[in-house]
Enzyme design. Sequence first.
Site, short mmCIF file in Angstrom:
data_model
loop_
_atom_site.label_atom_id
_atom_site.label_comp_id
_atom_site.label_asym_id
_atom_site.label_seq_id
_atom_site.Cartn_x
_atom_site.Cartn_y
_atom_site.Cartn_z
N GLU A 1 -3.95 -3.10 -18.72
CA GLU A 1 -4.56 -2.03 -19.51
C GLU A 1 -4.28 -2.16 -21.00
OE1 GLU A 1 -1.75 1.85 -19.51
OE2 GLU A 1 -2.56 1.31 -17.55
N GLU B 1 -19.59 5.53 -3.92
CA GLU B 1 -20.16 6.56 -3.05
C GLU B 1 -21.63 6.83 -3.34
OE1 GLU B 1 -17.44 9.80 -3.61
OE2 GLU B 1 -16.16 9.14 -1.96
#
Length: 299
Positions: free
Chosen positions: A113, A82
């Site tokens: 992960e 953004e």
Amino acid sequence: MSDLPITEQENERSRGLDTLTIEDTLALINDEDHGVPTAVRRQLPIIAQAVEGIVGRLRRGGRLIYVGTGTSGRLGVLDASECPPTYGVPAELVQGLIAGGYDACHRAVEASEDDHDAGASDLATRGVTAADAVIGIAASGRTPYTVGAVEHARALGAFTVAIACVPGSAITLAAEVAIVPVVGPEVVAGSTRMKAGTAQKLVLNMISTTAMIQLGYVRGNRMTNMRARNSKLQARAVRILQSETGLDDAAATSALEAAGGDVATAVVMIRTGCAREAAGEALLRASGVIERAIASLCD
């Protein structure tokens, strides 16, 4: 139970969650969410330290790189994505790195992960150096991938920040600055996309927004470097230009068109009387900062 990180513990207030009505469930979730901003507020002095370090790196040509897995990684990718449309900065200035690659943004890749070395390797692939700032995001604070990335970045001399919701966790010890909003157990035990994710999102909003303001990509409270790429944003761009210059709607619209739809270019053109090409070149030399571009043309 006490050996579990607080993000994995059961919430005493929601033990009968599956027996509640819809309205009572919503009220309980909302009640729990009320404590999140308070937990973040307690971290404001530390968040300020993080922003100062990040801005220092960015001013010297470095980058800001978010690293995380699962929800934490997705939040980092979201915040990074953004920044260019909102502040007109290059896409490489703020980056999001998520375990499992961008496919993990829309489907779970949990196993990735657990690889400590992969975090360091993926960050190395981005060419991280001491010039950069790296933020590791991990609700539990113990995710091997993210801890490995932060350790690697700090060893190189990069400015490192951790955002976690568990005090004294591995990532808080690995980073130079640790932001730890403690929001407590989740309504659904272990579902850290809830309160922990909300806290992380709030912190990321604060960091990137304040950093961009400090770098000069906001004038007043206006997104003067935004990219107007649809009708809604074009209308917003015209309003910003009117506020910046005092032009009426028609004149601001014409000025924006003359600037190729770029608000910053239009402001520089109007304030200095220069042509579009000269305004664009000045902004490029000024790294997109309007005031610096105007000053260079008025010298």
